[in-house]
Write a protein that holds these residues in place. Structure first.
Motif, mmCIF file in Angstrom:
data_model
loop_
_atom_site.group_PDB
_atom_site.id
_atom_site.type_symbol
_atom_site.label_atom_id
_atom_site.label_comp_id
_atom_site.label_asym_id
_atom_site.label_seq_id
_atom_site.Cartn_x
_atom_site.Cartn_y
_atom_site.Cartn_z
ATOM 1 N N CYS A 105 64.629 -105.080 42.786
ATOM 2 C CA CYS A 105 64.948 -106.116 43.585
ATOM 3 C C CYS A 105 63.859 -107.293 43.632
ATOM 4 O O CYS A 105 64.489 -108.338 43.552
ATOM 5 C CB CYS A 105 65.423 -105.555 44.758
ATOM 6 N N LEU A 106 62.961 -106.719 43.697
ATOM 7 C CA LEU A 106 61.614 -107.793 43.841
ATOM 8 C C LEU A 106 61.629 -108.568 42.626
ATOM 9 O O LEU A 106 61.322 -109.609 42.383
ATOM 10 C CB LEU A 106 60.268 -106.957 44.391
ATOM 11 N N MET A 107 61.912 -107.938 41.584
ATOM 12 C CA MET A 107 61.649 -108.532 40.102
ATOM 13 C C MET A 107 62.931 -109.617 39.941
ATOM 14 O O MET A 107 62.634 -110.578 39.303
ATOM 15 C CB MET A 107 61.782 -107.531 39.040
ATOM 16 N N VAL A 108 63.986 -109.108 40.501
ATOM 17 C CA VAL A 108 65.163 -110.157 40.348
ATOM 18 C C VAL A 108 64.889 -111.155 41.215
ATOM 19 O O VAL A 108 65.313 -112.244 40.710
ATOM 20 C CB VAL A 108 66.321 -109.339 40.809
ATOM 21 N N ILE A 109 64.259 -111.159 42.494
ATOM 22 C CA ILE A 109 64.254 -112.179 43.384
ATOM 23 C C ILE A 109 63.207 -113.143 42.533
ATOM 24 O O ILE A 109 63.295 -114.337 42.649
ATOM 25 C CB ILE A 109 63.538 -111.805 44.661
#
Length: 322
Positions: free
Chosen positions: A298-302
């Motif tokens: 999720c952090l990578m997507v953000i």
């Protein structure tokens, strides 16, 4: 006839004058040909790799000239890492130790979130770099995507990559975290990067620097609020239940605390001596004990979405207006 006209006529009748008049047409033709060739060469646009190399070199020099920003960033990182070690060490496997773990991670994430605020000056509408970019873009000096990529890479490398790594390397063994050091490094690096790119988008979209500062501060505060420490995510009203999904703090904080408590036993002697599995403690606080991998993704997507939005905003909104 004055003396200058007399000398001019004599030179034209001389042998040297005849030779010069014979050479002038050739020299003029060669000069025109060279001018055309130079115009053709200058009209050719530099390659993407050349643009990126030149822009990264320029932005690196600009960043290193602002020694106060870089020095204060690293100095504050070291000072607060020492302060964190003095306050929270050693971490114990009991309920006060759980509270100290939560407090240490909250303080760490909040610190790196607020250190992203200088992005307002870097990308805000009143910044010098933005004015230079508008002028250079009007002159078609380079592609927007190359400028955005080069500048973002230099800012992340100088201000957002090494400080969280340094902080984690200092505090992890000192405090006595029980989780994986590698996971903590990855989570903190992605968190600081995500906060930087999101605040960067806000700064680009804002009309004034004051508005950018206000919006960036509000985003950080709401990100902290719905991060899972101040409010239990499982007890939030249903109409606010979607907000934690937009908070980078939520994913970083959950990943860090799950990495530290999952698989350990917490001792509690309030009534009797018992050992409580860490998964139960995590469940009580509303954290997903199996969500470490999901939090990183999720952090990578953000980060990816923030980079794309920043480029689109820069390309569409930041241009010369006449």
């Amino acid at each position: 006839m004055n003396r200058i006209e007399y000398l001019n006529d004599e030179f034209k009748r001389s042998e040297a004058g005849h030779d010069l008049q014979a050479c002038l047409p050739k020299c003029t033709g060669a000069g025109r040909a060279s001018d055309i060739e130079m115009d053709n060469q200058t009209s050719q646009k530099a390659s993407i790799s050349t643009q990126f190399q030149v822009l990264t070199s320029r932005h690196f020099r600009i960043m290193t000239r602002d020694r106060m920003l870089i020095a204060s960033n690293y100095a504050l990182t070291i000072v607060l890492a020492v302060l964190t070690g003095l306050l929270f060490a050693p971490l114990t496997l009991d309920m006060p130790g759980v509270q100290n773990r939560l407090g240490a991670f909250f303080f760490q994430c909040a610190f790196f979130a607020f250190t992203s605020m200088p992005v307002v000056e870097m990308w805000g509408p009143g910044g010098v770099h933005r004015l230079v970019f508008v002028a250079e873009r009007a002159g078609c000096c380079y592609d927007v995507i190359v400028y955005y990529g080069a500048r973002t890479c230099i800012e992340l490398l100088t201000l957002k990559l090494f400080p969280p790594i340094l902080f984690t390397l200092l505090t992890h063994p000192w405090i006595g975290h029980s989780g994986s050091l590698l996971y903590q490094l990855i989570a903190m690096t992605l968190f600081t990067t995500s906060m930087h790119v999101i605040l960067q988008v806000i700064a680009i979209l804002s009309k004034t620097d004051s508005m950018a500062s206000l919006l960036c501060t509000l985003f950080i505060l709401f990100s902290l609020l719905f991060g899972g420490f101040l409010v239990n995510k499982e007890r939030i009203s249903w109409w606010f239940a979607w907000l934690p999904r937009l908070s980078p703090f939520n994913y970083a904080f959950e990943g860090l605390i799950v990495n530290d408590l999952n698989g350990v036993a917490i001792k509690d002697d309030t009534v009797i001596d018992i050992e409580i599995p860490g998964r139960i403690i995590l469940k009580q606080f509303g954290f997903d004990a199996d969500g470490m991998g999901k939090d990183i993704w999720c952090l990578m997507v953000i980060v990816s979405v923030g980079v794309v939005l920043g480029y689109v905003a820069l390309r569409v909104l930041v241009k010369e207006r006449r």
